[in-house]
Design a protein around this motif. Structure first.
Motif, PDB file in Angstrom:
ATOM      1  N   LYS A 166     -26.286  21.132 -12.122  1.00 16.40           N
ATOM      2  CA  LYS A 166     -26.500  21.101 -10.667  1.00 16.40           C
ATOM      3  C   LYS A 166     -26.301  22.467 -10.030  1.00 16.40           C
ATOM      4  O   LYS A 166     -26.866  22.760  -8.979  1.00 16.40           O
ATOM      5  N   VAL A 190     -26.899  25.482 -11.547  1.00 15.06           N
ATOM      6  CA  VAL A 190     -27.638  26.552 -12.229  1.00 15.06           C
ATOM      7  C   VAL A 190     -28.134  27.615 -11.255  1.00 15.06           C
ATOM      8  O   VAL A 190     -27.981  28.807 -11.498  1.00 15.06           O
ATOM      9  N   GLY A 191     -28.692  27.216 -10.139  1.00 14.39           N
ATOM     10  CA  GLY A 191     -29.220  28.175  -9.177  1.00 14.39           C
ATOM     11  C   GLY A 191     -28.148  28.955  -8.426  1.00 14.39           C
ATOM     12  O   GLY A 191     -28.441  29.963  -7.794  1.00 14.39           O
ATOM     13  N   ALA A 192     -26.897  28.519  -8.520  1.00 15.18           N
ATOM     14  CA  ALA A 192     -25.814  29.169  -7.780  1.00 15.18           C
ATOM     15  C   ALA A 192     -25.008  30.154  -8.630  1.00 15.18           C
ATOM     16  O   ALA A 192     -24.237  30.934  -8.091  1.00 15.18           O
ATOM     17  N   ASN A 235     -24.103  33.430 -10.717  1.00 13.22           N
ATOM     18  CA  ASN A 235     -24.585  34.810 -10.789  1.00 13.22           C
ATOM     19  C   ASN A 235     -24.944  35.091 -12.252  1.00 13.22           C
ATOM     20  O   ASN A 235     -24.770  34.229 -13.121  1.00 13.22           O
ATOM     21  N   ASP A 252     -33.029  23.669 -17.620  1.00 13.95           N
ATOM     22  CA  ASP A 252     -33.097  24.188 -16.266  1.00 13.95           C
ATOM     23  C   ASP A 252     -33.121  25.716 -16.216  1.00 13.95           C
ATOM     24  O   ASP A 252     -33.400  26.306 -15.207  1.00 13.95           O
TER      25      ASP A 252
END
Length: 119
Positions: A88, A90-92, A94, A118
């Protein structure tokens, strides 16, 4: 470090630790390469039993997993239990967090297709 770890384990106050505090604790031991198996076991058991995975911010999640892998603790239940929360986030993460996560799951040999699909 030994005495502090013993105190944390003996005090039974892990339930009062927030995810960031749990992460900071195991990260500190791993960073200075101090082994305290009972502490790492107690923290892992607490995390799994309290099901607090979704309360970890990306860096705390990454650092927690990194600490366990760095210390050579291959707790497959802990690693597998973190997969949904990590996926959940992954996009956050760094770049360092992403590389830590990839390294941890490779070193621990934990199959996490939901997570790695993902990427």
């Amino acid at each position: 470090f030994e005495a502090m770890g013993d105190q944390i384990v003996a005090s039974k106050h892990l339930k009062d630790f927030k995810p960031q505090e749990l992460s900071n604790t195991v990260w500190a031991y791993a960073t200075v390469e101090v082994s305290h198996p009972k502490l790492f076991e107690a923290v892992a058991n607490h995390i799994v039993q309290s099901d607090c995975f979704n309360q970890f911010v990306p860096q705390a999640l990454s650092n927690t997993l990194w600490a366990y892998a760095t210390m050579g603790i291959m707790d497959k239940q802990l690693y597998s239990s973190f997969v949904p929360a990590a996926a959940k986030l992954v996009g956050a993460f760094n770049n360092q967090g992403l590389s830590n996560i990839a390294w941890v799951y490779a070193v621990a040999d934990v199959d996490a297709p939901v997570l790695f699909n993902d990427f």
